[in-house]
Design an enzyme around this catalytic site. Structure first.
Site, PDB file in Angstrom:
ATOM      1  N   CYS A   1     -14.866 -22.545 -28.273  1.00 51.34           N
ATOM      2  CA  CYS A   1     -16.518 -22.430 -28.147  1.00 51.34           C
ATOM      3  C   CYS A   1     -17.339 -21.706 -28.966  1.00 51.34           C
ATOM      4  O   CYS A   1     -16.924 -20.582 -29.199  1.00 51.34           O
ATOM      5  CB  CYS A   1     -16.754 -22.365 -26.588  1.00 51.34           C
ATOM      6  SG  CYS A   1     -18.669 -22.278 -26.240  1.00 51.34           S
ATOM      7  N   GLY A   2     -18.080 -22.189 -29.870  1.00 50.89           N
ATOM      8  CA  GLY A   2     -18.764 -21.556 -30.735  1.00 50.89           C
ATOM      9  C   GLY A   2     -19.917 -20.958 -30.052  1.00 50.89           C
ATOM     10  O   GLY A   2     -20.362 -21.325 -29.164  1.00 50.89           O
TER      11      GLY A   2
END
Length: 280
Positions: A121-122
């Site tokens: 997850c950025g």
């Protein structure tokens, strides 16, 4: 001698099939941290990101990340190199990249909190869509007109070019296509946002930005982070094999982007920017 990590790692596993078991070798997608440091022209240094990534195209990843977050454009980067500072143990040197700027380190709120991202997850560098309006313009209209047939051919091209996925089954891909559906460049990573950063970084370092006449195709879902990075690179069309998030759709509609999801076989959903799709 320090060994540079590669994109895949080989281990021995036990494989079960029914009641039978056997040992064999298996290839895994390598996942290691990458620290991105900025060095100003006056020697000031600051760490701005630590991300979990697949080693390879690390300089592109750094350049793409900085561009997407508005921290450094292509003309502001003087050099990129692996860090050999004495404070680093040898095994960490290929996991630390220093980006030297022509000028000072930008005084942005993003730098006050540092980025810590994972491959799953950025972390977007903006508080919301309002912040994006301060540094990103809506993408130009009228430069692209794509047929459904062109869109339907993108996933197969992407999959055939995924050498790392074919070997490990564990890598996301981001592919950049021309207006005629030709694959221009492809990058893989355990993190789909990293794969996009590598593509944008490649374009930045080769002076190809903005990518106003290109299509971005990603192997997973379309998240807000991916749309933000595409917007910063001037990409008008983003296609995904899976679903978009609600905020990704909102961003696309707000900035005039075309967003296509569930692009599989000869079907897809157009969530925004349908005017760029030439249908009968």
């Amino acid at each position: 001698m320090t060994t540079r990590p590669g994109p895949t790692s080989r281990i021995r596993i036990m494989e079960l099939s029914g009641s039978a078991a056997r040992e064999r070798r298996d290839d895994l997608a390598t996942e290691e941290p990458l620290e991105i440091r900025l060095t100003a022209s006056d020697g000031t240094r600051k760490t701005v990101a630590i991300t979990m990534r697949t080693p390879g195209h690390d300089f592109e990843l750094a350049a793409g990340f900085l561009h997407g977050e508005g921290l450094a454009g292509p003309g502001e980067i003087a050099a990129i190199a692996y860090c050999v500072d004495e404070d680093l143990p040898p095994e960490a040197r290929y996991n630390t990249v220093t980006v030297r700027l022509h000028g000072p380190i930008p005084d942005l709120p993003a730098l006050d909190r540092h980025f810590l991202t994972s491959s799953a997850c950025g972390v977007c560098g903006s508080a919301g869509l309002e912040v994006l309006h301060d540094r990103c313009k809506p993408v130009p209209r009228g430069l692209l007109e794509l047929t459904p047939e062109l869109l339907y051919g993108l996933p197969d091209q992407l999959r055939k070019a995924q050498g790392g996925f074919g070997k490990t089954g564990g890598l996301h891909a981001a592919g950049l296509f021309s207006a005629t559906g030709t694959l221009v460049a492809l990058r893989e990573d355990v993190g789909r946002h990293n794969a996009v950063d590598k593509l944008v970084g490649w374009a930045a370092l080769t002076e190809r930005l903005p990518l106003a006449e290109h299509v971005l195709m990603v192997s997973g879902r379309a998240s807000y982070e991916i749309m933000q990075k595409a917007l910063a690179a001037g990409i008008p069309v983003v296609c995904a094999v899976s679903a978009p998030s609600s905020l990704a759709v909102e961003l696309a509609r707000e900035f005039g982007m075309t967003l296509v999801g569930f692009l599989r076989g000869e079907r897809c959903n157009v969530y925004a920017g349908s005017e760029r799709i030439a249908v009968e």
